[in-house]
Design a protein around this motif. Structure first.
Motif, PDB file in Angstrom:
ATOM      1  N   ILE A  16      16.626  -0.613  32.727  1.00  0.00           N
ATOM      2  CA  ILE A  16      16.761   1.072  32.423  1.00  0.00           C
ATOM      3  C   ILE A  16      17.659   1.296  30.956  1.00  0.00           C
ATOM      4  O   ILE A  16      17.571   2.045  30.438  1.00  0.00           O
ATOM      5  CB  ILE A  16      16.418   1.760  33.278  1.00  0.00           C
ATOM      6  N   ALA A  17      18.887   0.352  31.658  1.00  0.00           N
ATOM      7  CA  ALA A  17      20.291   1.532  31.417  1.00  0.00           C
ATOM      8  C   ALA A  17      19.996   0.419  29.394  1.00  0.00           C
ATOM      9  O   ALA A  17      20.757   1.129  28.483  1.00  0.00           O
ATOM     10  CB  ALA A  17      21.235   1.033  32.141  1.00  0.00           C
ATOM     11  N   THR A  18      19.877  -0.906  29.610  1.00  0.00           N
ATOM     12  CA  THR A  18      19.952  -1.544  28.386  1.00  0.00           C
ATOM     13  C   THR A  18      18.550  -0.888  27.281  1.00  0.00           C
ATOM     14  O   THR A  18      18.815  -1.070  26.404  1.00  0.00           O
ATOM     15  CB  THR A  18      19.933  -3.016  28.413  1.00  0.00           C
ATOM     16  N   GLY A  19      17.568  -0.331  28.281  1.00  0.00           N
ATOM     17  CA  GLY A  19      16.963  -0.463  27.300  1.00  0.00           C
ATOM     18  C   GLY A  19      16.818   1.569  26.470  1.00  0.00           C
ATOM     19  O   GLY A  19      17.047   1.523  25.502  1.00  0.00           O
ATOM     20  N   ALA A  20      17.147   2.221  27.294  1.00  0.00           N
ATOM     21  CA  ALA A  20      17.191   3.679  26.967  1.00  0.00           C
ATOM     22  C   ALA A  20      18.390   2.932  26.585  1.00  0.00           C
ATOM     23  O   ALA A  20      19.126   4.259  24.924  1.00  0.00           O
ATOM     24  CB  ALA A  20      18.088   4.162  28.476  1.00  0.00           C
ATOM     25  N   THR A  21      20.231   2.825  26.475  1.00  0.00           N
ATOM     26  CA  THR A  21      20.999   2.674  25.592  1.00  0.00           C
ATOM     27  C   THR A  21      20.192   2.405  23.772  1.00  0.00           C
ATOM     28  O   THR A  21      21.214   2.473  22.989  1.00  0.00           O
ATOM     29  CB  THR A  21      22.356   1.510  25.938  1.00  0.00           C
ATOM     30  N   VAL A  22      19.522   1.429  23.715  1.00  0.00           N
ATOM     31  CA  VAL A  22      19.265   0.639  22.961  1.00  0.00           C
ATOM     32  C   VAL A  22      18.222   1.899  22.430  1.00  0.00           C
ATOM     33  O   VAL A  22      18.316   2.459  20.689  1.00  0.00           O
ATOM     34  CB  VAL A  22      18.332  -0.290  23.003  1.00  0.00           C
ATOM     35  N   VAL A  23      17.654   2.735  22.350  1.00  0.00           N
ATOM     36  CA  VAL A  23      16.839   3.598  22.243  1.00  0.00           C
ATOM     37  C   VAL A  23      17.910   4.440  21.351  1.00  0.00           C
ATOM     38  O   VAL A  23      17.460   5.121  20.346  1.00  0.00           O
ATOM     39  CB  VAL A  23      15.406   3.578  23.194  1.00  0.00           C
ATOM     40  N   LEU A  24      18.761   4.916  22.352  1.00  0.00           N
ATOM     41  CA  LEU A  24      19.256   6.392  22.486  1.00  0.00           C
ATOM     42  C   LEU A  24      20.318   5.493  20.654  1.00  0.00           C
ATOM     43  O   LEU A  24      20.820   6.059  19.712  1.00  0.00           O
ATOM     44  CB  LEU A  24      20.524   6.745  22.212  1.00  0.00           C
ATOM     45  N   TYR A  25      20.618   4.355  20.486  1.00  0.00           N
ATOM     46  CA  TYR A  25      21.433   3.815  19.369  1.00  0.00           C
ATOM     47  C   TYR A  25      20.513   4.291  18.063  1.00  0.00           C
ATOM     48  O   TYR A  25      21.359   4.190  16.743  1.00  0.00           O
ATOM     49  CB  TYR A  25      21.755   2.523  19.756  1.00  0.00           C
ATOM     50  N   MET A  26      19.467   3.922  18.975  1.00  0.00           N
ATOM     51  CA  MET A  26      18.475   3.673  17.057  1.00  0.00           C
ATOM     52  C   MET A  26      18.236   5.629  16.401  1.00  0.00           C
ATOM     53  O   MET A  26      18.463   5.523  15.897  1.00  0.00           O
ATOM     54  CB  MET A  26      17.073   3.150  16.899  1.00  0.00           C
ATOM     55  N   ILE A  28      17.649  -5.129  39.082  1.00  0.00           N
ATOM     56  CA  ILE A  28      17.280  -5.359  37.889  1.00  0.00           C
ATOM     57  C   ILE A  28      16.473  -4.632  37.067  1.00  0.00           C
ATOM     58  O   ILE A  28      16.698  -4.414  36.018  1.00  0.00           O
ATOM     59  CB  ILE A  28      15.910  -6.640  38.405  1.00  0.00           C
ATOM     60  N   PHE A  29      15.965  -3.541  37.568  1.00  0.00           N
ATOM     61  CA  PHE A  29      15.444  -2.425  37.462  1.00  0.00           C
ATOM     62  C   PHE A  29      16.759  -1.423  36.470  1.00  0.00           C
ATOM     63  O   PHE A  29      16.065  -1.062  35.380  1.00  0.00           O
ATOM     64  CB  PHE A  29      14.349  -2.001  38.019  1.00  0.00           C
TER      65      PHE A  29
END
Length: 211
Positions: free
Chosen positions: A166-176, A161-162
């Motif tokens: 972490i992967a989804t959140g970090a990828t979205v942040v880098l995308y932005m 779950i974590f």
């Protein structure tokens, strides 16, 4: 645990192929597009971004920082399952594992990093009526592959779950941060792939000059 069933081992291998294979294909496309402009299907900026994110999120953030230093023993290594290590909560740094530890799941982080990239970059290019189904399918595959890690006894559910968060959140942040959301399309336009071709003359304009 189902780790002894060969069919599930093959399924797990397929999940790894989906992630590492996607990145390998991305790298191949980027290399081939350098000398061969006709192979420029996806923008080099997009390809480079995808490779960078995969290296940073599953590679550095998860496999190097979390898994090497968190110290949480895997389920199969704790006393309750016949091992010698003690159980530790997911958010507590422990000393029950020296490397490649349980928190968080590396394969889950890879699955959800690739899944997030697909949803952010390529799903919006599909017809509207297909986007929701495509997103659901991608997330379902990532979730299923992650669940196998729990079924194999390699991770606790909290590790998975974590890792997904972490992967989804970090990828979205880098995308932005990279400004990928400002690109109208990840694909190279037809004309841009053939820089050596001259534009066809405007016949009407030529006729006007001689009238």
């Amino acid at each position: 645990m189902i780790k002894d069933l060969k069919v599930w081992q093959h399924v797990r291998t397929l999940m790894i192929v989906l992630t590492d294979g996607t990145v390998a294909t991305t790298l191949t496309l980027m290399i081939l597009a350098m000398p061969f402009s006709r192979l420029r299907i996806v923008r080099p900026r997009i390809l480079g971004f995808m490779i960078l994110v995969y290296a940073v999120v599953p590679g550095v953030l998860v496999n190097f920082l979390f898994k090497q230093h968190w110290g949480r023993a895997r389920p199969r290594d704790i006393l309750e399952f016949g091992g010698a290590a003690h159980f530790s909560p997911p958010l507590q740094i422990a000393d029950q594992c020296r490397g490649n530890c349980s928190f968080v799941s590396g394969e889950t982080s890879a699955l959800f990093t690739v899944a997030t990239l697909m949803v952010l970059i390529f799903v919006p290019q599909l017809p509207k009526h297909l986007r929701r189904g495509a997103t659901a399918l991608i997330v379902a595959v990532a979730t299923f592959g992650s669940g196998l890690r729990v079924a194999f006894g390699a991770h606790f559910a909290s590790d998975v779950i974590f890792a997904a968060l972490i992967a989804t959140g970090a990828t979205v942040v880098l995308y932005m941060i990279a400004g990928m959301d400002r690109l109208d399309s990840p694909f190279v336009k037809q004309g841009a792939r053939r820089p050596g071709l001259a534009r066809a003359p405007n016949v009407h304009a030529v006729q006007t000059r001689f009238d």
